[in-house]
Design an enzyme around this catalytic site. Structure first.
Site, short mmCIF file in Angstrom:
data_model
loop_
_atom_site.label_atom_id
_atom_site.label_comp_id
_atom_site.label_asym_id
_atom_site.label_seq_id
_atom_site.Cartn_x
_atom_site.Cartn_y
_atom_site.Cartn_z
N LYS A 2 -21.19 40.66 -33.25
CA LYS A 2 -20.15 39.79 -33.84
C LYS A 2 -20.73 38.94 -34.96
CE LYS A 2 -18.87 37.57 -30.11
NZ LYS A 2 -19.71 38.24 -29.10
N ARG A 45 -13.60 31.63 -25.08
CA ARG A 45 -14.22 32.54 -24.13
C ARG A 45 -13.58 32.45 -22.76
NH1 ARG A 45 -19.45 32.60 -26.92
NH2 ARG A 45 -21.00 33.93 -25.95
N ARG A 57 -33.10 42.98 -29.77
CA ARG A 57 -33.04 41.88 -30.75
C ARG A 57 -34.39 41.20 -30.90
NH1 ARG A 57 -27.10 39.13 -30.26
NH2 ARG A 57 -27.80 38.13 -28.36
N ARG A 99 -34.38 34.74 -28.52
CA ARG A 99 -33.52 33.81 -27.78
C ARG A 99 -33.86 33.86 -26.30
NH1 ARG A 99 -27.34 34.66 -29.52
NH2 ARG A 99 -27.09 34.06 -27.34
N ARG A 109 -24.73 37.45 -18.80
CA ARG A 109 -23.79 37.10 -19.87
C ARG A 109 -22.71 38.17 -20.02
NH1 ARG A 109 -27.92 36.79 -24.22
NH2 ARG A 109 -26.18 36.58 -25.66
P1 AMP Z 1 -23.45 33.21 -28.20
O1 AMP Z 1 -24.41 32.85 -29.30
O2 AMP Z 1 -22.03 33.30 -28.68
O3 AMP Z 1 -23.88 34.43 -27.43
O4 AMP Z 1 -23.47 31.99 -27.17
C1 AMP Z 1 -24.67 31.64 -26.48
C2 AMP Z 1 -24.34 30.76 -25.29
O5 AMP Z 1 -23.69 29.56 -25.73
C3 AMP Z 1 -23.38 31.37 -24.28
O6 AMP Z 1 -24.03 32.22 -23.34
C4 AMP Z 1 -22.81 30.12 -23.63
O7 AMP Z 1 -23.72 29.54 -22.72
C5 AMP Z 1 -22.68 29.16 -24.81
N1 AMP Z 1 -21.35 29.28 -25.47
C6 AMP Z 1 -21.08 29.74 -26.73
N2 AMP Z 1 -19.77 29.70 -26.98
C7 AMP Z 1 -19.17 29.21 -25.85
C8 AMP Z 1 -17.83 28.96 -25.46
N3 AMP Z 1 -16.79 29.21 -26.30
N4 AMP Z 1 -17.61 28.47 -24.22
C9 AMP Z 1 -18.62 28.20 -23.38
N5 AMP Z 1 -19.90 28.45 -23.66
C10 AMP Z 1 -20.19 28.94 -24.89
#
Ligand code: AMP
Length: 181
Positions: free
Chosen positions: A10, A82, A121, A125, A136
């Site tokens: 994404k 989410r 990746r 992270r 996740r």
């Molecule tokens: P991402 O970079 O989008 O994969 O997000 C990394 C982490 O940030 C996720 O695994 C969640 O712990 C947190 N996170 C990101 N966006 C959200 C959201 N909309 N709601 C809750 N947690 C989020």
């Protein structure tokens, strides 16, 4: 808005769409990582949830998004909403701001594909280790599937097959948005 499993690409697609359509990219994962790096109260509250591969509580993320949306007339949301509660909160926010969603692009690929992409990746992270990555993906199916249903019922959802090279996925996403914008 972009919705899709973790690791599906994404962020890469968002970056290209941002350039192609002059959008403000609002990625909640990036914003939360920035808060952590700056050591803000929000960053400290989010840390343990993120490291466990779980979601940060809705109200924390919602407040962060509303603040950003206020100054973004043309936005691309990535990683939010989410949960169904977040989707409903977004509908209320957009109503308050007098704005509307143009489209929701579901960037989709099977679990095996995204787990393999996360394993490959190079970003280092903490939440990309295999066990947290699987958590996740499981959280995505449990919490985010209702978001997909929510936008499908509202006629806003467009599916993009992401088990293809980046260029093909982008061409599909771009053409879908161009037909609507
Ligand atoms: P991402 O970079 O989008 O994969 O997000 C990394 C982490 O940030 C996720 O695994 C969640 O712990 C947190 N996170 C990101 N966006 C959200 C959201 N909309 N709601 C809750 N947690 C989020």
């Amino acid at each position: 808005m972009l919705v899709g499993p973790p690791g599906v690409g994404k962020g890469t697609q968002a970056e290209r769409l941002r350039e192609a359509f002059d959008l403000d990219h609002i990625a909640t994962g990036d914003l939360l990582r920035e808060h952590r790096a700056r050591g803000t109260a929000l960053g400290r509250a989010a840390a343990e949830h993120m490291d466990a591969g779980r979601l940060v509580p809705d109200e924390l993320v919602e407040a962060m998004v509303e603040e950003r949306l206020r100054d973004s007339p043309r936005f691309l949301l990535d990683g939010f909403p989410r949960t169904l509660a977040q989707a409903e909160a977004l509908t209320a926010m957009l109503e308050r701001l007098g704005r509307e969603l143009t489209a929701v692009l579901l960037i989709d690929a099977p679990d095996e594909v995204v787990i393999e992409r996360i394993a490959g990746r190079q970003e280092g992270r903490a939440d990309d280790d295999p066990e947290t990555a699987r958590r996740r993906v499981a959280v995505y199916h449990e919490e985010t599937q209702p978001v997909i249903d929510y936008y499908e019922q509202r006629g806003l959802l467009h599916r993009i097959d992401a088990a293809r090279p980046i260029e093909a996925v982008f061409a599909d996403a771009r053409d879908t948005l161009a037909a609507l914008a």
